[in-house]
Design a protein around this motif. Structure first.
Motif, PDB file in Angstrom:
ATOM      1  N   GLY A  60       0.549  -1.010   0.192  1.00 26.44           N
ATOM      2  CA  GLY A  60       0.366   0.438  -0.167  1.00 26.44           C
ATOM      3  C   GLY A  60       0.744   1.728   0.292  1.00 26.44           C
ATOM      4  O   GLY A  60       0.693   2.311  -0.071  1.00 26.44           O
ATOM      5  N   ASP A  61       2.058   1.268   0.631  1.00 22.86           N
ATOM      6  CA  ASP A  61       3.547   2.441   0.382  1.00 22.86           C
ATOM      7  C   ASP A  61       3.077   2.571  -1.283  1.00 22.86           C
ATOM      8  O   ASP A  61       2.528   2.220  -2.131  1.00 22.86           O
ATOM      9  CB  ASP A  61       4.333   2.057   1.204  1.00 22.86           C
ATOM     10  CG  ASP A  61       4.045   1.481   2.652  1.00 22.86           C
ATOM     11  OD1 ASP A  61       3.723   2.880   3.111  1.00 22.86           O
ATOM     12  OD2 ASP A  61       4.820   1.404   2.853  1.00 22.86           O
ATOM     13  N   ARG A  62       3.701   4.057  -1.245  1.00 30.02           N
ATOM     14  CA  ARG A  62       3.816   4.426  -2.584  1.00 30.02           C
ATOM     15  C   ARG A  62       4.934   5.240  -2.720  1.00 30.02           C
ATOM     16  O   ARG A  62       6.227   5.624  -2.294  1.00 30.02           O
ATOM     17  CB  ARG A  62       2.735   5.999  -3.357  1.00 30.02           C
ATOM     18  CG  ARG A  62       1.449   5.301  -3.286  1.00 30.02           C
ATOM     19  CD  ARG A  62       0.348   5.119  -2.386  1.00 30.02           C
ATOM     20  NE  ARG A  62       0.381   6.534  -1.712  1.00 30.02           N
ATOM     21  CZ  ARG A  62      -0.023   5.951  -0.556  1.00 30.02           C
ATOM     22  NH1 ARG A  62       0.635   4.620   0.101  1.00 30.02           N
ATOM     23  NH2 ARG A  62      -0.256   7.259   0.843  1.00 30.02           N
ATOM     24  N   VAL A  63       5.630   4.762  -4.461  1.00 32.96           N
ATOM     25  CA  VAL A  63       7.145   4.334  -4.469  1.00 32.96           C
ATOM     26  C   VAL A  63       6.290   5.648  -6.034  1.00 32.96           C
ATOM     27  O   VAL A  63       6.231   5.628  -7.130  1.00 32.96           O
ATOM     28  CB  VAL A  63       7.259   3.560  -4.985  1.00 32.96           C
ATOM     29  CG1 VAL A  63       8.919   3.150  -5.606  1.00 32.96           C
ATOM     30  CG2 VAL A  63       7.721   2.811  -4.194  1.00 32.96           C
ATOM     31  N   ALA A  64       7.354   6.729  -6.481  1.00 32.33           N
ATOM     32  CA  ALA A  64       7.034   7.878  -6.411  1.00 32.33           C
ATOM     33  C   ALA A  64       8.239   7.620  -8.556  1.00 32.33           C
ATOM     34  O   ALA A  64       9.237   7.146  -7.536  1.00 32.33           O
ATOM     35  CB  ALA A  64       7.108   9.287  -6.032  1.00 32.33           C
ATOM     36  N   LEU A  65       7.743   7.846  -9.666  1.00 33.91           N
ATOM     37  CA  LEU A  65       8.498   7.473 -10.096  1.00 33.91           C
ATOM     38  C   LEU A  65       8.971   8.944 -11.339  1.00 33.91           C
ATOM     39  O   LEU A  65       8.317   8.926 -11.949  1.00 33.91           O
ATOM     40  CB  LEU A  65       8.409   5.686 -11.051  1.00 33.91           C
ATOM     41  CG  LEU A  65       8.046   4.804 -10.470  1.00 33.91           C
ATOM     42  CD1 LEU A  65       7.793   4.069 -11.472  1.00 33.91           C
ATOM     43  CD2 LEU A  65      10.256   4.184  -9.572  1.00 33.91           C
ATOM     44  N   SER A  66      10.056   9.088 -11.419  1.00 32.46           N
ATOM     45  CA  SER A  66      10.237  10.000 -12.703  1.00 32.46           C
ATOM     46  C   SER A  66      11.591  10.058 -13.256  1.00 32.46           C
ATOM     47  O   SER A  66      12.530   9.955 -13.100  1.00 32.46           O
ATOM     48  CB  SER A  66      10.809  11.879 -11.274  1.00 32.46           C
ATOM     49  OG  SER A  66      10.034  11.948 -10.732  1.00 32.46           O
ATOM     50  N   LEU A  67      10.730   9.485 -14.129  1.00 33.40           N
ATOM     51  CA  LEU A  67      11.641   8.440 -15.471  1.00 33.40           C
ATOM     52  C   LEU A  67      10.895   8.917 -16.286  1.00 33.40           C
ATOM     53  O   LEU A  67      10.075   8.265 -16.314  1.00 33.40           O
ATOM     54  CB  LEU A  67      12.269   6.645 -14.542  1.00 33.40           C
ATOM     55  CG  LEU A  67      12.471   6.580 -13.475  1.00 33.40           C
ATOM     56  CD1 LEU A  67      12.256   5.187 -13.111  1.00 33.40           C
ATOM     57  CD2 LEU A  67      13.633   7.321 -13.987  1.00 33.40           C
ATOM     58  N   GLN A  68      12.220   8.451 -18.142  1.00 28.38           N
ATOM     59  CA  GLN A  68      11.758   8.220 -19.111  1.00 28.38           C
ATOM     60  C   GLN A  68      11.662   6.817 -18.988  1.00 28.38           C
ATOM     61  O   GLN A  68      11.377   5.877 -18.310  1.00 28.38           O
ATOM     62  CB  GLN A  68      13.156   8.289 -20.072  1.00 28.38           C
ATOM     63  CG  GLN A  68      13.797  10.384 -20.003  1.00 28.38           C
ATOM     64  CD  GLN A  68      12.286  11.507 -20.399  1.00 28.38           C
ATOM     65  OE1 GLN A  68      11.747  11.000 -21.106  1.00 28.38           O
ATOM     66  NE2 GLN A  68      13.053  12.115 -19.900  1.00 28.38           N
ATOM     67  N   ASN A  69      11.035   6.895 -20.322  1.00 25.23           N
ATOM     68  CA  ASN A  69      10.761   4.827 -20.801  1.00 25.23           C
ATOM     69  C   ASN A  69      12.096   4.295 -20.751  1.00 25.23           C
ATOM     70  O   ASN A  69      12.485   4.029 -21.821  1.00 25.23           O
ATOM     71  CB  ASN A  69      10.202   4.783 -22.563  1.00 25.23           C
ATOM     72  CG  ASN A  69       8.535   5.424 -21.995  1.00 25.23           C
ATOM     73  OD1 ASN A  69       7.984   5.455 -20.447  1.00 25.23           O
ATOM     74  ND2 ASN A  69       8.376   5.750 -23.143  1.00 25.23           N
ATOM     75  N   ASN A  70      12.321   3.691 -19.547  1.00 25.87           N
ATOM     76  CA  ASN A  70      13.616   2.847 -20.182  1.00 25.87           C
ATOM     77  C   ASN A  70      13.943   2.225 -18.987  1.00 25.87           C
ATOM     78  O   ASN A  70      12.992   1.692 -18.268  1.00 25.87           O
ATOM     79  CB  ASN A  70      14.852   4.452 -19.503  1.00 25.87           C
ATOM     80  CG  ASN A  70      14.654   4.345 -17.878  1.00 25.87           C
ATOM     81  OD1 ASN A  70      14.170   4.538 -17.186  1.00 25.87           O
ATOM     82  ND2 ASN A  70      15.389   6.311 -17.707  1.00 25.87           N
ATOM     83  N   PRO A  71      15.098   0.909 -18.949  1.00 26.47           N
ATOM     84  CA  PRO A  71      14.993  -0.463 -18.223  1.00 26.47           C
ATOM     85  C   PRO A  71      14.577   0.397 -16.827  1.00 26.47           C
ATOM     86  O   PRO A  71      13.529  -0.559 -16.012  1.00 26.47           O
ATOM     87  CB  PRO A  71      15.448  -0.273 -18.319  1.00 26.47           C
ATOM     88  CG  PRO A  71      16.758  -0.035 -19.590  1.00 26.47           C
ATOM     89  CD  PRO A  71      16.088   1.134 -20.157  1.00 26.47           C
ATOM     90  N   GLN A  72      15.039   1.133 -16.507  1.00 24.20           N
ATOM     91  CA  GLN A  72      15.085   1.472 -14.483  1.00 24.20           C
ATOM     92  C   GLN A  72      14.124   1.814 -14.269  1.00 24.20           C
ATOM     93  O   GLN A  72      13.166   1.849 -13.364  1.00 24.20           O
ATOM     94  CB  GLN A  72      15.715   2.861 -14.408  1.00 24.20           C
ATOM     95  CG  GLN A  72      17.165   2.971 -14.549  1.00 24.20           C
ATOM     96  CD  GLN A  72      17.742   3.253 -16.002  1.00 24.20           C
ATOM     97  OE1 GLN A  72      16.862   2.979 -17.108  1.00 24.20           O
ATOM     98  NE2 GLN A  72      18.403   4.031 -16.075  1.00 24.20           N
ATOM     99  N   PHE A  73      12.592   2.053 -15.122  1.00 26.74           N
ATOM    100  CA  PHE A  73      10.760   2.476 -14.836  1.00 26.74           C
ATOM    101  C   PHE A  73      10.431   0.750 -14.767  1.00 26.74           C
ATOM    102  O   PHE A  73       9.918   0.847 -14.045  1.00 26.74           O
ATOM    103  CB  PHE A  73      10.595   3.378 -15.504  1.00 26.74           C
ATOM    104  CG  PHE A  73       9.286   3.707 -15.734  1.00 26.74           C
ATOM    105  CD1 PHE A  73       8.417   4.724 -15.333  1.00 26.74           C
ATOM    106  CD2 PHE A  73       7.913   2.668 -15.659  1.00 26.74           C
ATOM    107  CE1 PHE A  73       7.070   5.035 -14.963  1.00 26.74           C
ATOM    108  CE2 PHE A  73       6.610   2.802 -14.634  1.00 26.74           C
ATOM    109  CZ  PHE A  73       6.337   3.906 -14.575  1.00 26.74           C
ATOM    110  N   ALA A  74      10.838   0.012 -15.629  1.00 24.77           N
ATOM    111  CA  ALA A  74       9.833  -1.325 -15.362  1.00 24.77           C
ATOM    112  C   ALA A  74      10.759  -2.043 -14.350  1.00 24.77           C
ATOM    113  O   ALA A  74      10.287  -2.743 -13.618  1.00 24.77           O
ATOM    114  CB  ALA A  74      10.547  -1.475 -16.838  1.00 24.77           C
TER     115      ALA A  74
END
Length: 191
Positions: free
Chosen positions: A74-88
């Motif tokens: 239930g915790d949230r993880v914010a992602l400020s990423l482009q379409n890159n492997p790190q996002f996945a």
């Protein structure tokens, strides 16, 4: 009675009016691919091919990192990423931990980042190092406790990405690539 109560548009559908909701999740489908097609390419990023098994290992490592920082279901993880492997990697890792992702456009400015972080209550931020200075005040204001920075070129070691910036050293953040290398991909951290 409204004409919409009878749902006249349903007669135009070429599929059943209701579909069963599958009991499996996108994460289940991903892990099935990692199990039954481990060497199949999951992500092609410039000259780097990442297989399902490698992506699963990296996502499990990220889930372990999140577990070690007290992130739970239930915790949230914010992602400020482009379409890159790190996002996945971050997305699947967060899902393995039972956390929800909060995708933030890399185009957001400080006020937009602050609003999204405050509204979501994110505990973790994963972002491009080039975005950190713009995000820093919002991260501090929202009380985001765990900050991971990464660079566009981290998973493209043999290709120069046109227009990308060199890696920025940010001592107040944890380098995602380094952290993934030190974390154990323990499947026990999946919730």
């Amino acid at each position: 009675m409204s004409p919409y109560d009878s749902k006249p548009w349903l007669s135009l559908y070429r599929v059943p009016h209701s579909l069963p909701i599958p009991s499996s999740t996108i994460l289940d489908a991903f892990e099935s691919n990692a199990l039954y097609r481990p060497q199949t390419i999951a992500i092609q990023y410039f000259d780097r091919a990442i297989s399902y098994s490698e992506l699963d290992r990296l996502a499990s490592s990220f889930a372990s990192l999140l577990a070690s920082r007290g992130v739970s279901q239930g915790d949230r993880v914010a992602l400020s990423l482009q379409n890159n492997p790190q996002f996945a990697i971050a997305q699947y890792g967060a899902w393995k931990r039972g956390a929800a992702i909060v995708p933030l456009s890399p185009m957001y400015k400080r006020e937009e980042i602050a609003y999204q972080l405050a509204d979501s209550g994110a505990k973790v931020w994963v972002g491009l190092d080039s975005l950190f200075e713009e995000a820093r005040p919002a991260l501090e204001e929202a009380g985001v406790r765990h900050i991971f920075a990464t660079n566009e070129q981290d998973f493209a070691p043999h290709a120069a990405i046109p227009g990308s910036q060199p890696k920025i050293a940010l001592p107040e953040t944890m380098d995602l690539l380094t952290a993934l290398g030190t974390a154990s991909p323990d499947p026990a951290h999946r919730l």
